[in-house]
Design a protein around this motif. Structure first.
Motif: not given
Lengths: 460, 267
Positions: A220-225, B58-68
């Protein structure tokens, strides 16, 4: 006239449907034997459908300035008969002929109305996010109209998302498919077919797993973006604007893509991934240029009993021209002229998981709505906290794979590091190909052979 | 914004997202980019502020993906020094299970008898196919070696049905197939004789569609050196014969079986 009469793709026909049930009905009715007086020209397609009623239904569709008419009693427009007619036409099952009778009168009346009322501009063919390009170039007025319509649809999407978060994801309305489907239908009307598909996929995710709310809230956040960025297309840098528009469903004509400058390289076919999106099977072929190292994605689509493109095979390499769709990273591409026959690919090098994450992160930072990216790593399957991961010295990444895909990865690796091409998704990485020293094993998810034609399948 | 802070903030956003902003107050974003965004683009309502923060997070988490965290590598399977079946044999197995499953038992037994081991990519489909058939599953485990058992140990979906031990003799033997008495002598007949008899009967429209089963069984068990001659003779069946379709179908089986045995010849 807005656009010329080039035949549509099946996905474009499906994008017109107000509900998935209409697609099912249209697919069943799209059988030539049920039709008489079929014909088409560069403006319209027409025919008589022999349904269960005493009188056949007269059906006509204007495929240039998208509109349909049917004498059936349905109040849904376009009805399943109109979609079935367009499906037959899209499949090349309607012969060219001269228009006449009531179809001609209807088209003439539309022409007259268009002359008398030059605005609003005609709407071009419908689209889905990843679907093949629509027929023809919209003229500027048409484009402006479409941009305005899409902007209005995106604003409505954003209001809808806002309302949902006010009442929360536990609101029972969210579990009803119609809640999402109504929104998706309005997005189709707004020419934002890409977002409509995304919304329908999200509807299927509600309640589908214990942690479904994590995925749904993030999406939903991505859709908002996309909705916010899509409302400000003119303010965005060109590459980013193109990416946003394509994510929303704006179609770029294949002819325009092919008119660009080709990128000539020897292309390694590194992975294949088939996924079902609503009623369409989507195939992503991941290729990478040997010289420049740039990834590209070739998309193909198949509706029920159609074939996916199998003209490129995992584990091969071939020299060819490639034309990229616009965008910041411009992953989606079309193959142009091939300069040689395919041959077995060399064993590609594998990056570390840290390097792969950095590559993924740099793309996702620019285009957070991206759902799939490919990378090739050297890693081993391993267990961590009860789930399977890909692991190397730098750490681990969670895997999403079916038991059969995972078992083949295990068998091919023997638990030791191997070179693997994976597809990154927000839910985890999906192994697509194991590159062994002497051969390449394609383990990516494969389309259901009972849905698409062609290919082999072994029960597992 | 540190990764830990974003992760914690995301959990708080999830709680609000589940309950809704009508019932739960929005948490303050952690200092840094997320707080700057909230300050730079203030939103009028709690729900729109939540939407903004969810999107940014969400953007920050996805773009900041790092190996666990590091994972323990699993113990490898015991070694198997037999050579792997050639790629053509893998393709032939796929053809067999798609078109002529009657040959699969012989394929597996020939792999074992001639000292090969099944290619790794076939292990999962093989075990999946024979999950409930104890004899065939045991045959597959022998042909695929310790790697197959190791894969099954790690994948519960590929483990066997009832756990009963199959009869070793049944595992090692090619199953009998019913063949009609008039065709039985052709199982061991010299190549020329088999080709002559079957060709003549096909020319004479002596075979009906209902004979396909016994013809398949015959070709699946006849002498291997008779297969090319039989295939060639059946393919040369007179064009006007009503048995021509059947003849070509059986010829295809003969060609495939011959190819299968040739590919798996002992090195």
């Amino acid at each position: 006239m807005g656009v010329s009469g080039q035949r549509w793709a099946v996905e474009q026909v499906f994008a017109l449907a107000r509900r998935p049930s209409i697609i099912a009905g249209a697919t069943a009715a799209a059988v030539p034997v049920l039709w008489t007086s079929l014909g088409c020209d560069d403006r319209a397609v027409w025919g008589r459908y022999r349904g269960s009623s005493a009188e056949p239904y007269d059906v006509v569709a204007d495929h240039v300035e998208v509109a349909t008419r049917c004498t059936c009693p349905s109040r849904v427009a376009p009805c399943k008969h109109a979609l079935a007619l367009l499906l037959l036409w899209a499949r090349g099952q309607v012969p060219q002929s001269a228009i006449g009778g009531s179809a001609a009168a209807w088209i003439d009346s539309r022409r007259s109305a268009a002359v008398a009322t030059p605005t609003p501009a005609p709407s071009p063919a419908p689209s889905t996010a990843d679907a093949p390009t629509p027929p023809d170039p919209p003229e500027p007025s048409s484009r402006d109209d479409r941009v305005a319509r899409m902007a209005a649809g995106l604003a409505e999407l954003d209001r809808w998302l806002d309302d949902r978060l006010r009442t929360g994801l536990t609101d029972p309305a969210l579990a009803r498919y119609s809640t999402w489907d109504d929104l998706a239908a309005r997005l189709v009307d707004a020419q934002a077919g890409g977002l409509a598909n995304r919304v329908r996929r999200l509807a299927g995710a509600v309640g589908s797993a214990p942690e479904w709310h994590r995925h749904v809230l993030a999406e939903m956040g991505v859709l908002h973006l996309i909705a916010r960025a899509g409302g400000r297309l003119r303010e965005l840098p060109p590459g980013l604007g193109d990416s946003v528009a394509m994510a929303a469903g704006w179609q770029v004509r294949q002819a325009d893509v092919l008119a660009g400058v080709p990128e000539t390289d020897t292309w390694l076919v590194l992975g294949r991934s088939d996924t079902r999106e609503d009623r369409i099977e989507v195939r992503r072929m991941w290729i990478r240029g040997e010289r420049r190292g740039r990834w590209a994605m070739l998309l193909s689509f198949a509706a029920y009993r159609q074939s996916l493109d199998d003209s490129v095979e995992v584990g091969t390499r071939f020299p060819a021209d490639l034309y990229r769709y616009p965008g910041t990273h411009a992953l989606r591409a079309i193959l142009g002229l091939r300069h040689g026959a395919p041959e077995p690919a060399v064993h590609p090098p594998g990056a570390s998981l840290t390097e792969a994450c950095a590559a993924v992160g740099s793309v996702v930072a620019d285009e957070p709505w991206i759902e799939h990216l490919a990378f090739t790593v050297s890693a081993a399957p391993a267990r961590l906290g009860g789930r399977w991961v890909l692991a190397d010295r730098s750490g681990s990444l969670p895997m999403v794979a079916s038991p059969a895909e995972l078992a083949t990865l295990l068998a091919c690796s023997g638990g030791t590091p191997v070179v693997i091409t994976c597809e990154w998704t927000p839910s985890g990485v999906r192994p697509l190909t194991v590159h062994l020293p002497d051969r390449t094993v394609d383990i990516g998810p494969r389309a259901d052979p009972s849905f698409v034609s062609g290919g082999w399948s072994v029960a597992s | 914004v540190s990764t830990g802070t974003v992760a914690e903030y995301w959990e708080e956003l999830l709680t609000v997202g589940l309950l809704g902003t009508d019932r739960r107050e929005l948490p303050s974003p952690p200092e840094g980019a997320l707080a700057d965004l909230a300050a730079d683009e203030p939103r009028p309502s709690p729900s729109s502020r939540l939407l903004q923060q969810v999107a940014a997070c969400t953007a920050a988490r996805r773009a900041g993906v790092l190996p666990g965290p590091s994972a323990t590598v699993i113990d490898p399977p015991p070694p198997d020094h037999r050579p792997v079946t050639p790629p053509e044999a893998t393709a032939t197995w796929r053809r067999i299970v798609a078109d002529w499953p009657v040959l699969e038992d012989e394929w597996l037994l020939t792999v074992t008898a001639n000292g090969w081991r099944v290619s790794a990519e076939l292990i999962a489909p093989l075990l999946g196919r024979h999950r409930t058939d104890g004899v065939r599953r045991a045959r597959a485990l022998v042909a695929a070696g310790p790697l197959a058992q190791w894969v099954a140990d790690h994948q519960p979906a590929l483990q066997g049905g009832n756990g009963a031990r199959p009869d070793p003799d049944a595992v090692a033997a090619l199953p009998d197939l019913p063949i009609s008495p008039d065709l039985l002598p052709l199982v061991l007949a010299p190549p020329a004789e088999s080709a002559k008899v079957l060709g003549a009967r096909a020319d004479g429209e002596d075979f009906a569609r209902s004979d396909l089963g016994v013809l398949v069984n015959l070709v699946a068990r006849m002498r291997a050196d008779a297969l090319p001659a039989v295939a060639a003779r059946l393919e040369a069946c007179v064009a006007h014969s009503a048995s021509i379709g059947l003849a070509h179908t059986v010829a295809d089986l003969a060609r495939l079986r011959h190819r299968m045995l040739t590919e798996l010849e002992r090195r």
